[in-house]
Design a protein around this motif. Structure first.
Motif, PDB file in Angstrom:
ATOM      1  N   GLY A   1      10.861   0.848  -4.249  1.00 35.46           N
ATOM      2  CA  GLY A   1      10.753   2.280  -4.479  1.00 35.46           C
ATOM      3  C   GLY A   1      12.043   2.816  -5.051  1.00 35.46           C
ATOM      4  O   GLY A   1      12.946   2.054  -5.413  1.00 35.46           O
TER       5      GLY A   1
ATOM      6  N   GLN B   1       5.782   3.397  -0.314  1.00 39.64           N
ATOM      7  CA  GLN B   1       6.433   2.730  -1.434  1.00 39.64           C
ATOM      8  C   GLN B   1       5.459   1.717  -2.031  1.00 39.64           C
ATOM      9  O   GLN B   1       4.325   1.577  -1.566  1.00 39.64           O
ATOM     10  CB  GLN B   1       7.717   2.016  -0.963  1.00 39.64           C
TER      11      GLN B   1
ATOM     12  N   THR C   1      15.722   1.315  -8.894  1.00 41.69           N
ATOM     13  CA  THR C   1      14.910   1.134  -7.690  1.00 41.69           C
ATOM     14  C   THR C   1      15.696   0.394  -6.614  1.00 41.69           C
ATOM     15  O   THR C   1      16.753  -0.183  -6.879  1.00 41.69           O
ATOM     16  CB  THR C   1      13.630   0.325  -7.987  1.00 41.69           C
TER      17      THR C   1
ATOM     18  N   SER D   1       2.317  -0.448   2.138  1.00 37.65           N
ATOM     19  CA  SER D   1       2.344   0.714   1.263  1.00 37.65           C
ATOM     20  C   SER D   1       2.052   1.996   2.037  1.00 37.65           C
ATOM     21  O   SER D   1       2.698   3.028   1.832  1.00 37.65           O
ATOM     22  CB  SER D   1       1.325   0.534   0.133  1.00 37.65           C
TER      23      SER D   1
ATOM     24  N   MET E   1      15.373   6.324  -0.705  1.00 39.65           N
ATOM     25  CA  MET E   1      14.379   5.710   0.162  1.00 39.65           C
ATOM     26  C   MET E   1      14.811   5.853   1.622  1.00 39.65           C
ATOM     27  O   MET E   1      16.008   5.850   1.931  1.00 39.65           O
ATOM     28  CB  MET E   1      14.231   4.217  -0.192  1.00 39.65           C
TER      29      MET E   1
END
Length: 339
Positions: free
Chosen positions: A313, A119, A296, A114, A317
């Protein structure tokens, strides 16, 4: 040559949009990238990309943004996933090798992913169906009580103290014999196969020792049933709030979907099903089978043969960076759990 040029323009649009979150126009492309062509050529190529469904104009904006298909082509045409720097790899290795047990490995892994990608990080606990027994320990703890410890190859440990109904004081030979028998039967075997094999252990001991052997076998079966529960851990859900404008409908639908761990387990399982340390799977937007997650993208891989990990995410991205981080972290997790 024109196809290569259009791919370069698509790549530039993806990179700029991911970085700025603003629709990208031809003027900005010429200012930021050395495309070596005229403004008219860029506009013509953008028109072709739009006709092919790779970019689109949001509302009445003069700029363009990538579609799911555009992101897919961008990811598929990546010549290679850029490796992390030596400093990044060293930091990952040190952070993960500080873990004291499996729970700590999982917690550290999701926090690290993360932090690296900004994300939501997702990790499966090692799967029962892909795990095996590393060792079984039997330890008398006084009177009729015996501690049974199950150690799985992925690092999972389950222990419990049972009453075998017989005083084990001075019964070191019996305990040693049972320890040898259960390990000889179970070590290296898939967890799913062990319960049936334990029946043979009980039948093989002397009749007067079978109650003790049966108690040990029952404890191990109970431990294996607990191990069967599939689990998934998340970290960084708050990162979605940082980019809530990337979700065209409602962020709450995505958050609700993340609470459905069964859905995440199926998604991670499908993306990480091939135990290839260098394979990173990417599922973009509408490619996700679960409707609330179709706004996503998911980047995932397997760690060894035990399970999957990855990040989730918005479709906007940084795919190369996410793919590199997921692959590197999975490599170190596999080393730790196989060690």
């Amino acid at each position: 040559m024109s196809d290569d040029r259009r791919l370069e323009i698509l790549r530039a649009i993806v990179q700029d949009y991911v970085r700025t979150s603003e629709p990208v126009g031809s003027k900005a492309l010429l200012e930021r990238h050395q495309l070596g062509v005229s403004a008219a050529t860029v506009r013509n190529d953008m028109a072709v990309l739009e006709e092919e469904g790779l970019i689109t104009a949001p509302h009445t904006s003069a700029g363009r943004v990538p579609t799911d298909a555009g992101y897919r082509m961008f990811v598929d045409r990546l010549s290679a996933v850029k490796p992390l720097t030596r400093a990044e790899r060293t930091a990952i290795e040190r952070f993960l090798h500080g873990a004291v047990d499996l729970d700590d490995v999982v917690t550290r892994t999701t926090r690290l992913l993360s932090s690296l990608t900004h994300q939501v990080a997702v990790m499966q606990y090692p799967s029962l169906s892909r795990s095996s027994v590393r060792h079984i320990e039997l330890v008398p703890v006084g009177g009729t009580r015996l501690m049974v410890v199950l150690i799985v190859n992925t690092g999972r440990v389950e222990q419990r103290v049972i009453d075998v109904g017989r005083d084990l004081t001075g019964q070191e030979a019996l305990v040693a014999d049972l320890r040898a028998r259960v390990n000889g039967t179970a070590v290296g075997e898939a967890l799913t196969a062990v319960p049936d094999r334990l029946v043979g252990v009980v039948d093989a001991v002397a009749p007067e020792d079978r109650p003790v052997a049966s108690a040990v076998a029952a404890a191990l079966r109970d431990a294996l049933e607990e191990q069967a529960e599939e689990r998934v851990v998340l970290s960084g859900t708050a990162n979605l709030a940082r980019v809530n404008t990337d979700f065209p409908t409602s962020l709450s639908a995505v958050l609700d979907a993340l609470e459905e761990h069964v859905v995440l387990l199926r998604l991670m399982g499908s993306l990480s099903s091939v135990p290839d340390a260098d394979r990173v799977a990417v599922s973009i937007g509408a490619e996700n089978p679960y409707a609330p997650l179709r706004t996503t993208s998911v980047v995932a891989t397997s760690y060894g043969v035990a399970g999957g990990l990855g990040v989730l995410g918005p479709t906007r991205m940084d795919y190369p960076q996410a793919m590199a981080a997921v692959r590197a972290v999975a490599h170190y997790v596999a080393e730790i759990l196989d060690g």
